[in-house]
Design an enzyme around this catalytic site. Structure first.
Site, PDB file in Angstrom:
ATOM      1  N   ASP A   1      -8.906  -4.953   0.549  1.00  0.00           N
ATOM      2  CA  ASP A   1      -8.068  -6.116   0.114  1.00  0.00           C
ATOM      3  C   ASP A   1      -7.204  -6.790   1.338  1.00  0.00           C
ATOM      4  OD1 ASP A   1      -9.072  -5.399  -2.354  1.00  0.00           O
ATOM      5  OD2 ASP A   1      -7.122  -4.862  -3.092  1.00  0.00           O
TER       6      ASP A   1
ATOM      7  N   SER B   1      -7.687  10.638  10.958  1.00  0.00           N
ATOM      8  CA  SER B   1      -7.350   9.670  10.129  1.00  0.00           C
ATOM      9  C   SER B   1      -5.956   9.973   9.466  1.00  0.00           C
ATOM     10  CB  SER B   1      -8.215   9.183   9.049  1.00  0.00           C
ATOM     11  OG  SER B   1      -7.658   7.961   8.386  1.00  0.00           O
ATOM     12  N   LEU B   2      -5.911  11.171   8.952  1.00  0.00           N
ATOM     13  CA  LEU B   2      -4.680  11.634   8.340  1.00  0.00           C
ATOM     14  C   LEU B   2      -3.314  11.475   9.346  1.00  0.00           C
ATOM     15  CD1 LEU B   2      -5.494  14.340   5.805  1.00  0.00           C
ATOM     16  CD2 LEU B   2      -4.890  12.044   5.341  1.00  0.00           C
TER      17      LEU B   2
ATOM     18  N   ARG C   1     -19.418  13.242  13.932  1.00  0.00           N
ATOM     19  CA  ARG C   1     -20.145  12.828  12.753  1.00  0.00           C
ATOM     20  C   ARG C   1     -21.284  11.814  12.970  1.00  0.00           C
ATOM     21  NH1 ARG C   1     -14.670  12.153   8.671  1.00  0.00           N
ATOM     22  NH2 ARG C   1     -14.574  14.425   8.675  1.00  0.00           N
TER      23      ARG C   1
ATOM     24  N   LEU D   1     -17.636  13.548  -1.600  1.00  0.00           N
ATOM     25  CA  LEU D   1     -17.497  14.289  -0.150  1.00  0.00           C
ATOM     26  C   LEU D   1     -17.509  15.802  -0.423  1.00  0.00           C
ATOM     27  CD1 LEU D   1     -17.097  13.427   2.852  1.00  0.00           C
ATOM     28  CD2 LEU D   1     -14.702  14.229   2.565  1.00  0.00           C
TER      29      LEU D   1
ATOM     30  N   HIS E   1     -20.406   9.463   6.452  1.00  0.00           N
ATOM     31  CA  HIS E   1     -20.098  10.884   6.602  1.00  0.00           C
ATOM     32  C   HIS E   1     -21.731  11.715   6.354  1.00  0.00           C
ATOM     33  CE1 HIS E   1     -18.409  14.815   5.782  1.00  0.00           C
ATOM     34  NE2 HIS E   1     -17.159  14.094   6.281  1.00  0.00           N
TER      35      HIS E   1
ATOM     36  N   PHE F   1     -13.100  21.914  13.354  1.00  0.00           N
ATOM     37  CA  PHE F   1     -13.498  20.625  12.928  1.00  0.00           C
ATOM     38  C   PHE F   1     -14.739  19.891  13.734  1.00  0.00           C
ATOM     39  CE2 PHE F   1     -12.203  17.381   9.364  1.00  0.00           C
ATOM     40  CZ  PHE F   1     -12.132  18.609   8.484  1.00  0.00           C
TER      41      PHE F   1
ATOM     42  N   GLN G   1     -18.106   4.412   9.464  1.00  0.00           N
ATOM     43  CA  GLN G   1     -18.691   5.872   9.570  1.00  0.00           C
ATOM     44  C   GLN G   1     -19.340   6.358   8.099  1.00  0.00           C
ATOM     45  OE1 GLN G   1     -15.709   9.424   9.869  1.00  0.00           O
ATOM     46  NE2 GLN G   1     -16.705   9.204  11.425  1.00  0.00           N
TER      47      GLN G   1
ATOM     48  N   GLU H   1     -16.086  18.053   5.884  1.00  0.00           N
ATOM     49  CA  GLU H   1     -16.478  18.707   7.249  1.00  0.00           C
ATOM     50  C   GLU H   1     -15.873  20.077   7.276  1.00  0.00           C
ATOM     51  OE1 GLU H   1     -16.965  15.691  10.534  1.00  0.00           O
ATOM     52  OE2 GLU H   1     -15.346  17.357  11.452  1.00  0.00           O
TER      53      GLU H   1
ATOM     54  N   HIS I   1     -18.307   6.168   4.535  1.00  0.00           N
ATOM     55  CA  HIS I   1     -17.035   6.763   4.431  1.00  0.00           C
ATOM     56  C   HIS I   1     -15.707   6.338   4.940  1.00  0.00           C
ATOM     57  CE1 HIS I   1     -14.656  10.493   4.275  1.00  0.00           C
ATOM     58  NE2 HIS I   1     -14.578  10.660   5.400  1.00  0.00           N
TER      59      HIS I   1
ATOM     60  N   GLY J   1       0.662  -1.063   0.038  1.00  0.00           N
ATOM     61  CA  GLY J   1       0.157   0.002   0.037  1.00  0.00           C
ATOM     62  C   GLY J   1       0.832   1.143  -0.065  1.00  0.00           C
ATOM     63  N   ALA J   2       0.567   2.158  -0.802  1.00  0.00           N
ATOM     64  CA  ALA J   2       1.140   3.505  -1.096  1.00  0.00           C
ATOM     65  C   ALA J   2       0.483   4.442  -0.732  1.00  0.00           C
ATOM     66  CB  ALA J   2       1.974   3.353  -2.522  1.00  0.00           C
ATOM     67  N   GLY J   3      -0.480   4.477  -0.057  1.00  0.00           N
ATOM     68  CA  GLY J   3      -1.251   5.643   0.723  1.00  0.00           C
ATOM     69  C   GLY J   3      -0.492   6.224   1.778  1.00  0.00           C
TER      70      GLY J   3
ATOM     71  N   ARG K   1     -14.793   7.784  14.351  1.00  0.00           N
ATOM     72  CA  ARG K   1     -13.737   8.676  14.234  1.00  0.00           C
ATOM     73  C   ARG K   1     -14.044  10.062  14.231  1.00  0.00           C
ATOM     74  NH1 ARG K   1     -10.929  10.766   9.649  1.00  0.00           N
ATOM     75  NH2 ARG K   1     -12.583  10.023   8.103  1.00  0.00           N
TER      76      ARG K   1
ATOM     77  N   GLY L   1       1.248   3.606   4.459  1.00  0.00           N
ATOM     78  CA  GLY L   1       2.420   2.872   3.661  1.00  0.00           C
ATOM     79  C   GLY L   1       3.450   3.670   3.520  1.00  0.00           C
TER      80      GLY L   1
HETATM   81  C1  FAD Z   1     -13.133  11.738   0.310  1.00  0.00           C
HETATM   82  C2  FAD Z   1     -12.413  11.357   1.552  1.00  0.00           C
HETATM   83  C3  FAD Z   1     -11.926  12.549   2.312  1.00  0.00           C
HETATM   84  C4  FAD Z   1     -11.372  12.285   3.449  1.00  0.00           C
HETATM   85  N1  FAD Z   1     -10.668  13.457   4.354  1.00  0.00           N
HETATM   86  C5  FAD Z   1     -10.009  13.354   5.434  1.00  0.00           C
HETATM   87  C6  FAD Z   1      -9.438  14.383   6.290  1.00  0.00           C
HETATM   88  O1  FAD Z   1      -9.780  15.592   5.842  1.00  0.00           O
HETATM   89  N2  FAD Z   1      -8.915  14.359   7.099  1.00  0.00           N
HETATM   90  C7  FAD Z   1      -8.681  12.962   7.811  1.00  0.00           C
HETATM   91  O2  FAD Z   1      -7.821  12.863   8.593  1.00  0.00           O
HETATM   92  N3  FAD Z   1      -9.045  11.714   7.002  1.00  0.00           N
HETATM   93  C8  FAD Z   1      -9.764  12.149   5.797  1.00  0.00           C
HETATM   94  N4  FAD Z   1     -10.229  10.846   4.994  1.00  0.00           N
HETATM   95  C9  FAD Z   1      -9.696   9.574   5.611  1.00  0.00           C
HETATM   96  C10 FAD Z   1      -8.319   9.235   5.117  1.00  0.00           C
HETATM   97  O3  FAD Z   1      -8.214  10.144   3.899  1.00  0.00           O
HETATM   98  C11 FAD Z   1      -8.027   7.984   4.823  1.00  0.00           C
HETATM   99  O4  FAD Z   1      -8.763   7.091   5.955  1.00  0.00           O
HETATM  100  C12 FAD Z   1      -6.725   7.534   4.686  1.00  0.00           C
HETATM  101  O5  FAD Z   1      -6.014   8.391   3.641  1.00  0.00           O
HETATM  102  C13 FAD Z   1      -6.362   6.322   4.488  1.00  0.00           C
HETATM  103  O6  FAD Z   1      -4.913   6.054   4.204  1.00  0.00           O
HETATM  104  P1  FAD Z   1      -4.324   4.766   4.174  1.00  0.00           P
HETATM  105  O7  FAD Z   1      -2.780   5.070   3.751  1.00  0.00           O
HETATM  106  O8  FAD Z   1      -4.531   3.775   4.989  1.00  0.00           O
HETATM  107  O9  FAD Z   1      -5.079   4.247   2.837  1.00  0.00           O
HETATM  108  P2  FAD Z   1      -5.086   4.700   1.215  1.00  0.00           P
HETATM  109  O10 FAD Z   1      -4.528   5.962   0.969  1.00  0.00           O
HETATM  110  O11 FAD Z   1      -6.413   4.298   0.536  1.00  0.00           O
HETATM  111  O12 FAD Z   1      -4.059   3.702   0.463  1.00  0.00           O
HETATM  112  C14 FAD Z   1      -4.049   2.373   0.233  1.00  0.00           C
HETATM  113  C15 FAD Z   1      -2.874   1.773  -0.633  1.00  0.00           C
HETATM  114  O13 FAD Z   1      -3.054   0.547  -0.827  1.00  0.00           O
HETATM  115  C16 FAD Z   1      -3.148   0.060  -2.146  1.00  0.00           C
HETATM  116  N5  FAD Z   1      -3.504  -1.424  -2.216  1.00  0.00           N
HETATM  117  C17 FAD Z   1      -4.606  -1.845  -1.760  1.00  0.00           C
HETATM  118  N6  FAD Z   1      -5.122  -3.080  -2.033  1.00  0.00           N
HETATM  119  C18 FAD Z   1      -4.030  -3.494  -2.645  1.00  0.00           C
HETATM  120  C19 FAD Z   1      -3.558  -4.781  -3.066  1.00  0.00           C
HETATM  121  N7  FAD Z   1      -4.497  -5.784  -3.128  1.00  0.00           N
HETATM  122  N8  FAD Z   1      -2.266  -4.734  -3.852  1.00  0.00           N
HETATM  123  C20 FAD Z   1      -1.555  -3.853  -3.720  1.00  0.00           C
HETATM  124  N9  FAD Z   1      -1.959  -2.666  -3.224  1.00  0.00           N
HETATM  125  C21 FAD Z   1      -2.912  -2.269  -2.579  1.00  0.00           C
HETATM  126  C22 FAD Z   1      -3.548   0.938  -2.813  1.00  0.00           C
HETATM  127  O14 FAD Z   1      -2.749   1.034  -4.229  1.00  0.00           O
HETATM  128  C23 FAD Z   1      -2.909   2.183  -2.012  1.00  0.00           C
HETATM  129  O15 FAD Z   1      -1.664   2.625  -2.416  1.00  0.00           O
HETATM  130  C24 FAD Z   1     -10.817  11.159   4.012  1.00  0.00           C
HETATM  131  C25 FAD Z   1     -11.466  10.047   3.080  1.00  0.00           C
HETATM  132  C26 FAD Z   1     -12.227  10.119   2.068  1.00  0.00           C
HETATM  133  C27 FAD Z   1     -12.397   8.913   1.306  1.00  0.00           C
END
Ligand code: FAD
Ligand code: SF4
Ligand code: SF4
Ligand code: FES
Lengths: 588, 231
Positions: free
Chosen positions: A222, A404-405, A287, A253, A243, A120, A241, A256, A354, A15-17, A399, A20
């Site tokens: 996944d 979450s960020l 929320r 979205l 939203h 918020f 959650q 907030e 959400h 995962g590269a969010g 939450r 990760g």
């Molecule tokens: C529209 C929206 C707005 C938001 N705004 C806020 C905010 O303002 N403040 C806040 O705190 N939170 C906010 N959130 C929540 C927050 O953004 C997320 O919970 C958080 O970014 C999740 O980050 P993550 O690194 O866990 O996952 P993600 O950023 O979802 O990354 C998941 C990664 O896993 C990889 N991956 C997944 N499955 C596989 C697989 N099978 N094989 C290989 N790679 C895979 C994907 O490619 C991706 O790189 C928001 C959420 C949404 C949907």
């Protein structure tokens, strides 16, 4: 063993969010050999969509300190959050946000040059007093700004990326160690075994178990499903959650942050109805509270529009300048998807799936914990989880926006640090048993079958509708029991589903099929966990059990895939250094 | 609704072809991506990238009626029919509407898109005035969709030597950041007959950017900065 290509690293990050990438950065900067695998190019991960901001008690705008942030988070969680993890997160927040700034995140600024912070939901000064402004923001594109900066820092640190590789499953040995994972390179369809001394799941949320969601198409749970298949339970999956403000009918979205900047909700007769539901915090209540209020207004016939099926969020009184400066992304989305310019008119909104509060159980070091021998806090060797796929649990039953960020950077970093520690001990890779790899490949091969059968799209669509109808904002035992029956029946149809594209090169139909298997497992975990919890807490609202019940239910759910078995474990009520916040009635 | 879509699967096709598709007008699709997803239910082999469906992830860039754009934010009502869909021009096609973006990402990396500041890290944030921060607006929002670079004739002619508008926009994003200290180094890197100076201000990039950013202007600013340095 089937011969497949293999690569070896110290650590594997799936995962590269934001989660990760923050972990990978910690590892790369310490010169560990780390690989990051992502099914999409890193900057396309869903963190990019986060809008409003990230919480830290910087006190740039209103007086603040991490104790107040901690109190709000515990209260927001409806006392289901683990207080040791919450203390750890809130204490680390200021330092980690400053660090993000040093990484280059283009935060909005105040006149003196410090980071801009906005109000918020669920934020207070002095343990439930005046509204606080704790959410650090880069306009309304905070997630984008963070994800790109984190990716850029990883480029600088020369992290190794496998972009557009889809991870199928973890590889575990018979001693219960995680040894890495098997992925397929999407472009070629070729499988690849990646061996690692430590593996981190950072695969994000599962919003796509619902029909209307703020989540991207790729948020299919996944990692959660991989954990289930590896015999690890999922924690607190009933807490989803909704939203309060997704664009009505579409789910996109409306942050907030819009209410944080002074926007407010109105019903069909133009009333600011939140004053009735949360006299003190009003539109900036938690929320779960706001989502229920909107739902109730619409149910009781006070909705807006010809079908009275949504309510409106009014922003125009903020003036063009504030909207353009602080909410440019929202304006863009609203004009495109709702057809209204918020400078001129209100935006139609409705509660939308959400965020998954639940997920893979971990401790505050990011280690995955599961009851194998010694109890529920026993670490699974070699396996970590962080971000939305994990449940550490800082969000408990609900939450807070902006947490979450924060969660993803705090626990991404913590997991990176813990992995560095164990890398010192684990000198060698353990041997990978062939059988473990073959089992994963078998899952892939199953989709090679040709002939007649149902399509993936039909099943996914039915599942999403079922979840929306039977496990939504308001729940009852009867409706959920019926939902379980239908969903189990649907899951039994999955093995007969066939692919209509069997090619190798960039076969997105195959990826969608594998994602559906994951969605189905996560949906089942959610509805089974929800049906069992006979109380209302945070986002889990039962019409048949309207009260929170701390005597019986102040505990975490653990759902096991085998036999859909449910276990429970205590909430960690003891913080690290400060006094606990005992459960109180939750009013806003 | 009528569509004519570029199809190519290297495993089975010797050459690409255009295939016709149609959907009932009342199918419910509003944006082009909605329609593509419905078409994929008819024909599972039709391949394209997508994720966020709201114009922030940059996955679904393609050439739509001759112009690069994001399928998820283009209303079908605004498009002439049959809607002709092709992969982004100038890059190798992997399959159907999916192109190989390796070159594009290499250009991005070559721009050193990370903040460089060698001062000891302060305890708190580095200060930046709102006016200094305003200089980053219109730059940091880039979603790396590649619409601009693949619409740029200079890129088509010199794909391996010209950095292209997206990467140059990033160069300027860091040159314009009051916190960045690598101005001289960044400018040295760009002082080359190709990397920057192949831009002939044709403006295609700015015309197509779905985020309404202005790479052409950013390139102009870099050129000005270099010119001033010579003086
Ligand atoms: C529209 C929206 C707005 C938001 N705004 C806020 C905010 O303002 N403040 C806040 O705190 N939170 C906010 N959130 C929540 C927050 O953004 C997320 O919970 C958080 O970014 C999740 O980050 P993550 O690194 O866990 O996952 P993600 O950023 O979802 O990354 C998941 C990664 O896993 C990889 N991956 C997944 N499955 C596989 C697989 N099978 N094989 C290989 N790679 C895979 C994907 O490619 C991706 O790189 C928001 C959420 C949404 C949907
Ligand atoms: S202005 Fe420069 S970069 Fe943009 S399209 Fe023209 S030549 Fe290419
Ligand atoms: S500048 Fe615009 S067109 Fe170019 S990659 Fe960035 S967002 Fe896309
Ligand atoms: S799907 Fe993300 S930009 Fe279109």
């Amino acid at each position: 063993m089937s011969r497949i290509a293999r690569r070896r690293f110290d650590a594997l990050v799936i995962g590269a969010g934001g989660g990760g990438l923050r972990a990978a950065l910690q590892l790369s900067q310490a010169e560990a050999h780390v690989a990051v695998v992502s099914k999409v190019f890193p900057t396309r991960s869903h963190t990019v969509a986060a809008q409003g901001g990230i919480n830290a008690a910087l006190a740039n705008v209103s007086p603040d300190n991490w104790h107040w942030h901690m109190y709000d988070t515990v209260k927001g969680s409806d006392y289901l959050g683990d207080q040791d993890a919450i203390e750890y997160m809130c204490r680390a927040a200021a330092r980690l946000v400053v660090e993000l700034e040093h990484f280059g995140v283009p935060f909005s600024r105040l006149d003196g040059g410090r980071i801009y912070q906005r109000a918020f939901g669920g934020q207070s000064q002095n343990y439930g007093g005046e509204q606080a402004s704790r959410t650090c923001a880069a306009a309304d594109r905070t997630g984008h700004a963070m994800l790109h900066a984190l990716y850029q820092q990883n480029l600088k640190a020369r992290t190794h990326f496998f972009d557009e590789y889809f991870v199928l499953d973890l590889v575990m040995d018979t001693d219960g160690y995680c040894l890495g994972a098997v992925a397929i390179e999407i472009e070629t369809g070729e499988p690849l075994l990646i061996e690692a001394k430590a593996t981190l799941l950072a695969t994000g949320g599962a919003g796509r178990i619902y029909r209307t969601t703020t989540n991207a198409h790729i948020n299919t749970g996944d990692g959660m499903a991989m954990a289930l298949r590896a015999g690890i339970p999922l924690q607190d999956m009933e807490f989803v959650q909704f939203h309060p403000t997704g664009i009505a009918g579409i789910g996109i979205l409306i942050s907030e942050g819009v209410r944080g900047e002074g926007g407010y909700l109105i019903n069909g007769s133009g009333e600011r109805f939140m004053e009735r539901y949360a006299p003190h915090a009003k539109d900036l209540a938690s929320r779960d509270v706001v989502a229920r209020a909107i739902y109730t207004e619409v149910e009781e016939g006070r909705g807006c529009g010809p079908k009275k099926d949504h309510i409106l969020i009014k922003v125009d009184h903020l003036g063009e300048e504030v909207i353009k400066k602080r909410l440019p992304g929202i304006r863009e989305l609203s004009r495109r998807f709702a057809g209204v310019d918020p400078i001129e008119g209100p935006i139609p909104v409705y509660p939308t799936a959400h965020y998954s509060m639940g997920g893979i159980p971990t401790n505050r070091f990011g280690q995955v914990v599961a009851p194998v021998q010694t109890g529920p806090e026993e670490p699974v060797p070699g396996l970590y989880a962080a971000g939305e796929c994990a449940c550490v649990s800082v969000h408990g039953a609900n939450r807070l926006g902006g947490n979450s960020l924060l969660d993803i950077v705090v626990f991404g970093r913590a997991a990176g640090n813990h992995i560095l520690e164990i890398l010192k001990e684990y000198r060698y890779h353990r041997p990978t048993p062939n059988a473990a790899v073959d089992a994963v490949l078998e899952r892939l091969r199953r989709w090679d079958r040709k002939g007649d059968g149902e399509s993936v799209d039909v099943l996914r669509d039915e599942m999403q509708r079922l979840m929306e109808k039977h496990c939504g904002v308001f729940r009852t035992g009867k409706v959920m029991a019926e939902g379980i029956k239908k969903l189990e029946a649907l899951a039994r149809r999955l093995p007969d589903t066939v692919l209509r594209d069997h090619s190798r090169v960039f076969n997105t139909a195959r990826i969608e099929a594998l994602e559906l298997e994951n969605l189905m497992d996560v949906a089942l975990a959610t509805i089974h966990s929800a049906a069992a919890r006979q109380e209302s807490r945070g986002a889990h609202t039962r019409l048949d059990f309207p009260k929170r019940d701390d005597m019986q239910w102040l505990k975490h759910t653990l759902y096991n895939r085998d036999g859909r078995r449910l276990d429970y474990k205590p909430v960690r009520m003891k913080p690290l250094t400060v006094d606990p916040f005992p459960p109180k009635e939750r009013v806003y | 609704m009528k569509f004519s879509i570029y199809r190519y699967n290297p495993e089975t096709d010797r050459a690409p072809r255009m295939q016709d598709y149609s959907l009932p007008d009342d199918c419910g699709a509003v944006m082009l991506l909605d329609a593509l997803m419905l078409l994929k239910q008819q024909d599972a082999t039709l391949s394209f990238r997508r994720s966020c469906r709201e114009g922030v992830c940059g996955s679904d860039a393609m050439n739509i009626n001759g112009r690069n754009g994001l399928a998820c934010i283009l209303p079908i009502a605004d498009l002439g029919q049959p809607i002709a869909l092709r992969p982004l021009p100038g890059l190798p096609v992997v399959r159907d509407l999916i192109v190989d973006l390796t070159q594009f990402y290499n250009q991005y990396r070559a721009a050193k898109p990370w903040l460089i500041n060698n001062d000891p890290e302060p305890e708190m944030e580095r200060l930046q005035s709102p006016e200094e921060r305003d200089c980053l607006d219109g730059l940091y929002e880039c979603i790396l969709c590649a619409c601009c670079t693949t619409a740029c004739p200079s890129f088509w002619w010199n794909p391996d030597r010209f950095l292209g508008p997206a990467a140059l926009l990033q160069s300027w994003r860091f040159l314009a950041d009051s916190r960045d200290q690598a101005t001289a180094e960044r400018l040295d890197d760009l002082e080359d007959p190709y990397k920057l100076f192949r831009c002939h201000t044709i403006m295609n990039c700015t015309d197509v950017c779905p985020k309404e950013l202005n790479p052409s202007k950013a390139i102009g600013r870099i050129k000005q900065m270099l010119a001033r340095r010579v003086l």
